[in-house]
Design a protein around this motif. Structure first.
Motif, mmCIF file in Angstrom:
data_model
loop_
_atom_site.group_PDB
_atom_site.id
_atom_site.type_symbol
_atom_site.label_atom_id
_atom_site.label_comp_id
_atom_site.label_asym_id
_atom_site.label_seq_id
_atom_site.Cartn_x
_atom_site.Cartn_y
_atom_site.Cartn_z
ATOM 1 N N LEU A 130 30.875 -2.335 0.529
ATOM 2 C CA LEU A 130 30.757 -1.567 1.773
ATOM 3 C C LEU A 130 32.047 -0.800 2.079
ATOM 4 O O LEU A 130 32.014 0.336 2.569
ATOM 5 N N LYS A 133 32.107 2.532 0.048
ATOM 6 C CA LYS A 133 30.831 3.262 -0.029
ATOM 7 C C LYS A 133 31.030 4.765 -0.232
ATOM 8 O O LYS A 133 30.256 5.414 -0.921
ATOM 9 N N ASP A 156 24.062 6.912 2.175
ATOM 10 C CA ASP A 156 24.629 5.653 2.659
ATOM 11 C C ASP A 156 24.500 4.592 1.564
ATOM 12 O O ASP A 156 23.720 4.756 0.608
ATOM 13 N N GLU A 158 24.108 0.275 1.291
ATOM 14 C CA GLU A 158 23.957 -1.018 1.982
ATOM 15 C C GLU A 158 24.062 -2.121 0.935
ATOM 16 O O GLU A 158 23.820 -1.882 -0.250
ATOM 17 N N TYR A 160 23.186 -6.420 0.212
ATOM 18 C CA TYR A 160 22.527 -7.654 0.677
ATOM 19 C C TYR A 160 22.713 -8.737 -0.383
ATOM 20 O O TYR A 160 22.913 -8.435 -1.562
#
Ligand code: NAD
Length: 378
Positions: A130, A133, A156, A158, A160
Motif C-alpha cells: 500500500l 501503490k 488504485d 488494494e 488483502y
C-alpha cells in the motif's frame, strides 16, 4: 405501442424485419445480413478461436418496446429457448406503460488479482504494498497506452490477506478502469507486469496474475414501477411479491429465479459478441456476495399498492475488442440499439434481465408459463 408488442409474435419474419427497420437505424443491407444467417464467415471464425471446422447458428430475435432512461430501444436477443423473447418483450411492455426502466452504472473499474505466496510476514507485506501503490500504478500503466489514451488504466491498488489450508496469501487488487472494453487482456497483462514488482516489495512468490470476474466496482442497476392495474390488480402484486419472498428465503427457488433473470441477460450478451461465462460467473458470485445466495432482483409493493422492481449486478461487457468487433452481427446489434458505450450496453443488458424476470414471474403467478399472458392483464 405495448399492445403492438404482444402482436409481434403473430407477424411473419419479413413483417418483423420491416418493423425493426422502421424503429431502428438499421439499413436494408444490415437487416438482410441478419436474415441471411451467413454473417459469420468461416474465415472470420477461424481467426476468432482455435481448431475451427465450421460455424454454428442460433435464432436471432428482437424484443421491441423497451424504454430505458426515456430512450426507446429494440433489444437483440440470440438464444435457443422458446418463450424467453416473448416474456421479456411482455415485461418491457408492462414497464413501458409507466415510463419504462431507470438504469444507472458505477463505472468501468475491474480488478486484476495477484496472488503472492510464501510470505513470512504478510501483515507487513500488505502495508509495504500500500505504501508503494503509486510506483505499482505507474509501472502497470505502461502496459496499454491505447487504454490510457482513452482515460483508462490502473487507478488504485488494494491488498488483502487470504487464509487457506496452504498458508496465508497476500491478495493484491489492481483497480483498473477499462472504459469501453471488457478488459480481460489489459488487466491480465497489467497483473503480469505487477507481479515481479510485488515480489520485490513483499519478498513473496507471485503465483496467479489474472482478472477477477467478480466485478464489484462495475455494477449496473435498473429499476421499474409497474402500476397494480397493469398487473390485473393489487392481488397480483401481492402474489408477485410473495413469489420473490419465497426466492429470497429459499435457495432452490432463488437459483431458478436467477435463471429466469439470466434468460434475459445472456441472449443480449451473445448478440453483442460478449463473454457469457464472464457475465454468468460474475452475476452468480455476486448473488452470494456477503452473506447467503439470494435472488439478483428485488420485488416489493409501494404505498400505492404498485409493484417496484430492481436489479443490481456486475456487468463486464465491452463494445471494443474481442468478438465484439470481429463478429459482424455483434456490431449490428449495437447499431440496432444505438449504443456507443460499454456502460450503456451494461444498463440495457441488466434491464433486459429485469424485464425477463417481470414477464415470466407475472405469468407464473397468474396464468402459468404457457397461459394467455394478455388475458391475464385484462
Ligand atoms: P481486447 O484486448 O481485444 O480489446 C481491448 C483493448 O482495446 C484495450 O485494452 C485497449 O487497448 C483498446 N481500446 C480501444 N478503444 C478503447 C476504448 N474506448 N476503451 C477501452 N479500450 C479501448 O479485448 P478485451 O476487452 O481485453 O478482451 C475481451 C475478451 O477477453 C473477452 O471477450 C473474453 O472472452 C476474453 N477473456 C476473458 C477472461 C475472463 O473473463 N476471465 C480471461 C481471458 C480472456
Amino acid at each position: 405501442m405495448s399492445d403492438q408488442n404482444f402482436l409481434f409474435t403473430q407477424l411473419t419474419i419479413d413483417e418483423r424485419i420491416a418493423q425493426v427497420k422502421e424503429t431502428t437505424c438499421l439499413t436494408d443491407e444490415d437487416l438482410q445480413l441478419i436474415k441471411s444467417g451467413t454473417a459469420l464467415t468461416l474465415e472470420t471464425a477461424d481467426k476468432m478461436v482455435e481448431h475451427v471446422i465450421g460455424t454454428y447458428s442460433l435464432p436471432y430475435s428482437v424484443a421491441p418496446g423497451f424504454v430505458i432512461n426515456g430512450k426507446k430501444i429494440t433489444v437483440p436477443m440470440v438464444g435457443e429457448e422458446p418463450y424467453v423473447v416473448k416474456s421479456t418483450t411482455a415485461g418491457a411492455a408492462l414497464a413501458a406503460k409507466n415510463g419504462g426502466f431507470t438504469a444507472t452504472n458505477t463505472g468501468s473499474m475491474m480488478i486484476g488479482q495477484v496472488q503472492l505466496a510464501q510470505i513470512s510476514n504478510p501483515f507487513t507485506a500488505k502495508l509495504k504494498v500500500l505504501e508503494r501503490k503509486q510506483e505499482i500504478i505507474e509501472t502497470v500503466n505502461k502496459v496499454d497506452p491505447v487504454l490510457i489514451s482513452f482515460g483508462g488504466g490502473c487507478k488504485d491498488v488494494e491488498a488483502y490477506l487470504t487464509d487457506s489450508p496452504a498458508g496465508t496469501f497476500l491478495d493484491v487488487h489492481l483497480i483498473i478502469d477499462v472504459k469501453d472494453a471488457m478488459g480481460a487482456q489489459a488487466i491480465n497483462a497489467m497483473a503480469e507486469t505487477a507481479a515481479p514488482v510485488l515480489e520485490n516489495i513483499t519478498g513473496g512468490k507471485a503465483n496467479l496474475k489474472v482478472l477477477s470476474n467478480l466485478a464489484v466496482h462495475r455494477l449496473v442497476r435498473s429499476r421499474v414501477t409497474v402500476k397494480k392495474e397493469d398487473l390485473g390488480g393489487e392481488q397480483n402484486v401481492d402474489k408477485f411479491v410473495s413469489a420473490w419472498n419465497f426466492a429470497n428465503s429459499n435457495q432452490f427457488r432463488a437459483t431458478t429465479h436467477n435463471k429466469g433473470v439470466m434468460n434475459g441477460i445472456i441472449p443480449v450478451v451473445v448478440a453483442t459478441g460478449n463473454d457469457t461465462r464472464a457475465v454468468e460467473s460474475g452475476v452468480h458470485s455476486y448473488a452470494c456476495y456477503g452473506e447467503k445466495y439470494r435472488p439478483i432482483t428485488i420485488w416489493e409493493k409501494n404505498c400505492n399498492g404498485d409493484l417496484e422492481g430492481m436489479i443490481e449486478i456486475p456487468m463486464a461487457v465491452g463494445i471494443v475488442g474481442g468478438t465484439t468487433k470481429m463478429h459482424p452481427l455483434a456490431q449490428l446489434s449495437l447499431k440496432m440499439m444505438d449504443i456507443h458505450s460499454a456502460a450503456e450496453l451494461a444498463e440495457v443488458i441488466a434491464t433486459t434481465g429485469l424485464a425477463a424476470n417481470l414477464g415470466v414471474l407475472y405469468s407464473l403467478v397468474t396464468v402459468g408459463l404457457h397461459g394467455d399472458f394478455d388475458a391475464a392483464r385484462k
